[in-house]
Design a protein around this motif. Structure first.
Motif, short mmCIF file in Angstrom:
data_model
loop_
_atom_site.label_atom_id
_atom_site.label_comp_id
_atom_site.label_asym_id
_atom_site.label_seq_id
_atom_site.Cartn_x
_atom_site.Cartn_y
_atom_site.Cartn_z
N LEU A 146 53.26 -41.78 16.24
CA LEU A 146 53.26 -43.14 16.77
C LEU A 146 54.60 -43.45 17.45
O LEU A 146 54.64 -44.00 18.56
CB LEU A 146 52.99 -44.14 15.65
CG LEU A 146 53.00 -45.62 16.07
CD1 LEU A 146 51.91 -45.88 17.10
CD2 LEU A 146 52.82 -46.50 14.86
N LEU A 147 55.71 -43.10 16.80
CA LEU A 147 57.01 -43.43 17.36
C LEU A 147 57.28 -42.71 18.68
O LEU A 147 58.06 -43.19 19.50
CB LEU A 147 58.12 -43.10 16.34
CG LEU A 147 58.16 -44.02 15.12
CD1 LEU A 147 59.22 -43.56 14.14
CD2 LEU A 147 58.44 -45.46 15.54
N ARG A 148 56.63 -41.56 18.88
CA ARG A 148 56.83 -40.83 20.13
C ARG A 148 56.17 -41.54 21.31
O ARG A 148 56.43 -41.21 22.46
CB ARG A 148 56.27 -39.41 20.01
CG ARG A 148 57.03 -38.53 19.04
CD ARG A 148 56.54 -37.08 19.13
NE ARG A 148 57.28 -36.23 18.22
CZ ARG A 148 56.89 -35.94 16.98
NH1 ARG A 148 55.75 -36.44 16.53
NH2 ARG A 148 57.62 -35.16 16.20
N GLN A 149 55.30 -42.52 21.03
CA GLN A 149 54.53 -43.16 22.09
C GLN A 149 54.97 -44.60 22.37
O GLN A 149 54.40 -45.27 23.22
CB GLN A 149 53.04 -43.16 21.72
CG GLN A 149 52.46 -41.76 21.51
CD GLN A 149 51.00 -41.82 21.09
OE1 GLN A 149 50.21 -42.55 21.67
NE2 GLN A 149 50.64 -41.05 20.07
N LYS A 206 70.20 -45.88 13.36
CA LYS A 206 70.95 -44.69 13.78
C LYS A 206 70.11 -43.42 13.64
O LYS A 206 70.14 -42.54 14.50
CB LYS A 206 72.24 -44.58 12.95
CG LYS A 206 73.27 -45.64 13.28
CD LYS A 206 74.52 -45.47 12.43
CE LYS A 206 75.59 -46.48 12.80
NZ LYS A 206 76.81 -46.35 11.95
N LYS A 207 69.37 -43.34 12.53
CA LYS A 207 68.55 -42.16 12.30
C LYS A 207 67.46 -42.02 13.35
O LYS A 207 67.22 -40.93 13.90
CB LYS A 207 67.93 -42.22 10.90
CG LYS A 207 67.15 -40.97 10.50
CD LYS A 207 66.67 -41.06 9.07
CE LYS A 207 65.92 -39.80 8.67
NZ LYS A 207 65.46 -39.88 7.25
N LEU A 208 66.80 -43.14 13.67
CA LEU A 208 65.74 -43.10 14.67
C LEU A 208 66.31 -42.83 16.07
O LEU A 208 65.68 -42.14 16.88
CB LEU A 208 64.96 -44.42 14.66
CG LEU A 208 64.05 -44.66 13.46
CD1 LEU A 208 63.37 -46.02 13.58
CD2 LEU A 208 63.00 -43.57 13.33
N ALA A 209 67.49 -43.37 16.35
CA ALA A 209 68.09 -43.15 17.66
C ALA A 209 68.39 -41.67 17.88
O ALA A 209 68.25 -41.16 19.01
CB ALA A 209 69.37 -43.97 17.78
N GLN A 222 63.69 -41.04 23.19
CA GLN A 222 62.89 -41.69 24.23
C GLN A 222 62.69 -43.18 23.96
O GLN A 222 62.23 -43.92 24.83
CB GLN A 222 61.52 -41.00 24.35
CG GLN A 222 60.53 -41.31 23.25
CD GLN A 222 60.73 -40.43 22.00
OE1 GLN A 222 61.76 -39.77 21.87
NE2 GLN A 222 59.76 -40.41 21.11
N ILE A 223 63.05 -43.65 22.75
CA ILE A 223 62.92 -45.08 22.46
C ILE A 223 64.06 -45.80 23.16
O ILE A 223 65.23 -45.62 22.83
CB ILE A 223 62.96 -45.33 20.94
CG1 ILE A 223 61.78 -44.65 20.24
CG2 ILE A 223 62.93 -46.84 20.67
CD1 ILE A 223 61.80 -44.78 18.74
N THR A 224 63.73 -46.64 24.12
CA THR A 224 64.75 -47.31 24.93
C THR A 224 65.13 -48.68 24.39
O THR A 224 66.16 -49.24 24.77
CB THR A 224 64.25 -47.46 26.38
OG1 THR A 224 63.00 -48.16 26.37
CG2 THR A 224 64.06 -46.09 27.03
N ASP A 225 64.31 -49.24 23.52
CA ASP A 225 64.56 -50.58 22.98
C ASP A 225 64.52 -50.49 21.46
O ASP A 225 63.48 -50.64 20.84
CB ASP A 225 63.51 -51.56 23.50
CG ASP A 225 63.72 -52.98 22.95
OD1 ASP A 225 64.85 -53.27 22.51
OD2 ASP A 225 62.75 -53.75 22.95
#
Length: 245
Positions: free
Chosen positions: A1-4, A17-20, A25-28
């Motif tokens: 899900l997070l990839r989309q 920080k971990k997700l970044a 590809q997550i811009t926001d």
């Protein structure tokens, strides 16, 4: 899900920080606002006084942490050992864990067992924070940040490892003592300075209360509006006028 997805909101800075790092590809990517209402702590009356409970100590330091093999409390004992050789200076360690007996042996080996008292997690946090002379904080976790905020609201003097939040709230040497993470020599030296400079005790407590009243108490309505705005920034494309609710 997070990839989309392009927009994500998280609860903590550590999660962000971990997700970044993992999903570039997550811009926001943003951290949700949090509601801190410590006004009750500022006006609360202590149920007891630590100096009355431990009359043998002229100066009482307070620290919190798990009694585990990799606990940050090892830094506390190393930093404060020289000071704790004076039996009139006490350190109350609030916490529990499977390595409690190892810590009890450690303070004996360090020769500071007369100055260290191990306590179960405190129910009356206000009394501990308001009647101790100094909170020593070497943990930099999310829980420790809450503890720092609670301490400021209680007017407690603070010596701690620095974090972005702590550097934002306090001025080192003026409203708290801050040291780089892991710098036990710095922590020991600044704590010694605090003990040997009685005038700092009143100044730190007064400025901590000022920080709490000016920076930490948030209006509940403002908090809900901030949550609304960060969610709307995801749902409504930039340039499109949103309807306030």
């Amino acid at each position: 899900l997070l990839r989309q997805v392009k927009s994500v909101r998280v609860k903590t800075v550590a999660q962000r920080k971990k997700l970044a790092e993992q999903y570039r590809q997550i811009t926001d990517l943003g951290t949700l606002p949090r509601f801190y209402n410590f006004a009750g702590l500022q006006t609360a009356t202590p149920g007891f006084t630590l100096h009355e409970k431990y009359p043998g100590f002229a100066f009482i330091m307070l620290t919190f942490g798990p009694l585990s093999a990799n606990s940050h409390l090892h830094d506390v004992f190393t930093a404060l050992r020289r000071l704790l050789l004076n039996p009139r200076i006490g350190l109350l360690v609030v916490g529990d864990g499977p390595a409690k007996h190892l810590f009890e042996e450690k303070v004996k080996l360090l020769g500071i067992e007369k100055s260290v008292v191990f306590l179960k997690p405190a129910e009356d946090l206000v009394s501990y924070l308001k009647t101790s002379d100094l909170l020593v904080e070497t943990e930099v976790s999310e829980d420790s940040e809450i503890r720092i905020l609670q301490a400021a609201s209680c007017g407690a003097a603070i010596a701690a490892y620095e974090t972005d939040l702590r550097k934002d709230l306090f001025q080192d040497g003026q409203s708290a003592f801050l040291c780089p993470t892991g710098d036990m020599q710095c922590l020991g030296q600044k704590t010694a300075k605090f003990i040997n400079t009685p005038a700092l005790r009143g100044e730190f407590k007064e400025l901590a209360l000022h920080v709490a009243s000016e920076r930490l108490h948030e209006d509940k309505g403002a908090y809900f509006r901030a949550v609304r705005d960060t969610i709307l920034s995801v749902l409504v494309p930039q340039g499109v006028k949103a309807v306030s609710v």
